[in-house]
Write a protein that holds these residues in place. Sequence first.
Motif, mmCIF file in Angstrom:
data_model
loop_
_atom_site.group_PDB
_atom_site.id
_atom_site.type_symbol
_atom_site.label_atom_id
_atom_site.label_comp_id
_atom_site.label_asym_id
_atom_site.label_seq_id
_atom_site.Cartn_x
_atom_site.Cartn_y
_atom_site.Cartn_z
ATOM 1 N N ARG A 62 0.837 -1.203 0.000
ATOM 2 C CA ARG A 62 0.000 0.000 0.000
ATOM 3 C C ARG A 62 0.871 1.252 0.000
ATOM 4 N N PHE A 72 -6.602 -2.561 -14.931
ATOM 5 C CA PHE A 72 -6.753 -1.474 -13.977
ATOM 6 C C PHE A 72 -7.993 -1.727 -13.122
ATOM 7 N N ALA A 73 -7.849 -1.573 -11.820
ATOM 8 C CA ALA A 73 -8.961 -1.690 -10.853
ATOM 9 C C ALA A 73 -9.755 -2.980 -11.091
ATOM 10 N N ALA A 80 -8.098 -7.298 -8.439
ATOM 11 C CA ALA A 80 -8.021 -5.839 -8.620
ATOM 12 C C ALA A 80 -6.613 -5.402 -9.015
ATOM 13 N N HIS A 81 -6.532 -4.591 -10.029
ATOM 14 C CA HIS A 81 -5.285 -4.001 -10.530
ATOM 15 C C HIS A 81 -4.312 -5.015 -11.160
ATOM 16 N N ARG A 85 1.526 -6.165 -9.820
ATOM 17 C CA ARG A 85 1.942 -5.564 -8.545
ATOM 18 C C ARG A 85 2.307 -6.602 -7.487
ATOM 19 N N HIS A 155 0.009 3.736 -10.361
ATOM 20 C CA HIS A 155 -0.968 4.111 -9.315
ATOM 21 C C HIS A 155 -0.261 4.943 -8.237
ATOM 22 N N TYR A 157 0.942 7.063 -5.378
ATOM 23 C CA TYR A 157 0.483 7.626 -4.106
ATOM 24 C C TYR A 157 1.399 8.804 -3.775
ATOM 25 N N LYS A 179 -16.405 7.310 -9.924
ATOM 26 C CA LYS A 179 -16.700 6.017 -9.301
ATOM 27 C C LYS A 179 -17.315 6.187 -7.911
ATOM 28 N N ASP A 200 -12.842 9.379 -6.352
ATOM 29 C CA ASP A 200 -12.366 8.241 -7.143
ATOM 30 C C ASP A 200 -12.799 8.492 -8.584
ATOM 31 N N VAL A 230 -6.165 9.239 -13.087
ATOM 32 C CA VAL A 230 -7.047 8.817 -11.997
ATOM 33 C C VAL A 230 -6.685 9.624 -10.758
ATOM 34 N N TRP A 232 -7.543 9.655 -6.770
ATOM 35 C CA TRP A 232 -8.187 8.824 -5.734
ATOM 36 C C TRP A 232 -7.759 9.256 -4.341
ATOM 37 N N ARG A 238 -13.754 4.946 4.007
ATOM 38 C CA ARG A 238 -13.027 3.920 3.246
ATOM 39 C C ARG A 238 -11.645 3.697 3.836
ATOM 40 N N GLU A 257 -2.808 9.249 -10.767
ATOM 41 C CA GLU A 257 -2.308 8.087 -11.500
ATOM 42 C C GLU A 257 -2.337 8.329 -13.000
HETATM 43 O O1 TA6 Z 1 -7.187 3.875 -8.586
HETATM 44 C C1 TA6 Z 1 -8.269 4.016 -7.725
HETATM 45 C C2 TA6 Z 1 -8.686 2.648 -7.234
HETATM 46 O O2 TA6 Z 1 -9.020 1.822 -8.303
HETATM 47 C C3 TA6 Z 1 -9.832 2.836 -6.238
HETATM 48 O O3 TA6 Z 1 -11.096 2.478 -6.744
HETATM 49 C C4 TA6 Z 1 -9.383 2.124 -4.979
HETATM 50 O O4 TA6 Z 1 -10.026 0.991 -4.684
HETATM 51 C C5 TA6 Z 1 -7.870 2.025 -5.171
HETATM 52 O O5 TA6 Z 1 -7.591 2.024 -6.528
HETATM 53 C C6 TA6 Z 1 -7.048 1.051 -4.370
HETATM 54 O O6 TA6 Z 1 -7.185 -0.263 -4.806
HETATM 55 P P1 TA6 Z 1 -6.499 -1.451 -3.996
HETATM 56 O O7 TA6 Z 1 -6.861 -2.695 -4.744
HETATM 57 O O8 TA6 Z 1 -5.010 -1.182 -4.008
HETATM 58 O O9 TA6 Z 1 -7.061 -1.383 -2.602
#
Ligand code: TA6
Length: 282
Positions: A62, A72-73, A80-81, A85, A155, A157, A179, A200, A230, A232, A238, A257
């Motif tokens: 993270r 993506f996502a 997810a993603h 990664r 992505h 941060y 989103k 988001d 993106v 976020w 959350r 992003e």
């Molecule tokens: O890029 C934004 C996003 O897709 C959000 O919808 C959010 O869930 C975030 O990425 C983090 O995703 P993750 O799978 O790393 O918790």
Amino acid sequence: MPATIEHIEFHGQPALRLRTRAGAVAVVSLQGAQVLSWSPPGGGDRLYLSPAAVFDGRTPIRGGIPVCFPQFADLGKLPAHGFARTARWSVVTERTGDDFALLTLGLSDDDATRAAWPHAFRAELGILIEDSRLDLELEIENTGAQALEFTAALHTYLGVREVEESRLEGLHGFEYRDKAAGNTIRRDSGDVVLIEGETDRVYHGVTRPLLLREYDRSLGINADGFPDVVVWNPWVERSAAIPDLPDDGFRRMLCVEAAAAREPVRLPAGETWWGRQTLVAL
Ligand code: TA6
């Protein structure tokens, strides 16, 4: 001292530390080819790495700059993603000059990736630090005999002093998919994006560089090849629901992003796509 690249352990996991003569430093994990930290010369870290991030070699880390590929996502059937990664990347090149350090990491399809996604590919991520700049270039080659499609993102941060006092400039007039509001399509009408609640958004076809302004520093954000941006921030609820993020973690981060998310990239057999994100500390 010239620029250096050292092989280190970071929270017990294999990583590399890049350093320039001027004093820029970046740490890159082999898991995910993920930049975990980047400080320009004389400055603090400009990326956010969650103090609750998990370093077990499997769990997505993270913070920093996760590479999302080939999905993506939740835009598909993969986790997810995508899998890039959580995969272990290998070192392709390490190059240093008087004032720069350049690391390239690579990932190719194997039995595990083909079981999840039936395509042959070669991914490379180039990570360059020079002066006050961090430059990431993701290259995807279709090494198979059939066309493939993917979505992807860097992505990023970004670390911020206080998210509510940060201003993101450059998105005025662009359309986005919201989103956090049931995927409605909207058009940005403000001079700046302010974060005042869960955010988001996938901005489409962004053609301008962006500027993140804080009270005592700014960051230029530029992309090439990636059509979308993106933005976020998970905000209070959350953030509290994400186990590897402290409850107030959302205050210290803003993801901006570089993405190819609105439309999948279609890559014919034998062809290569690339996308780049550049951060400049100002
Ligand atoms: O890029 C934004 C996003 O897709 C959000 O919808 C959010 O869930 C975030 O990425 C983090 O995703 P993750 O799978 O790393 O918790």
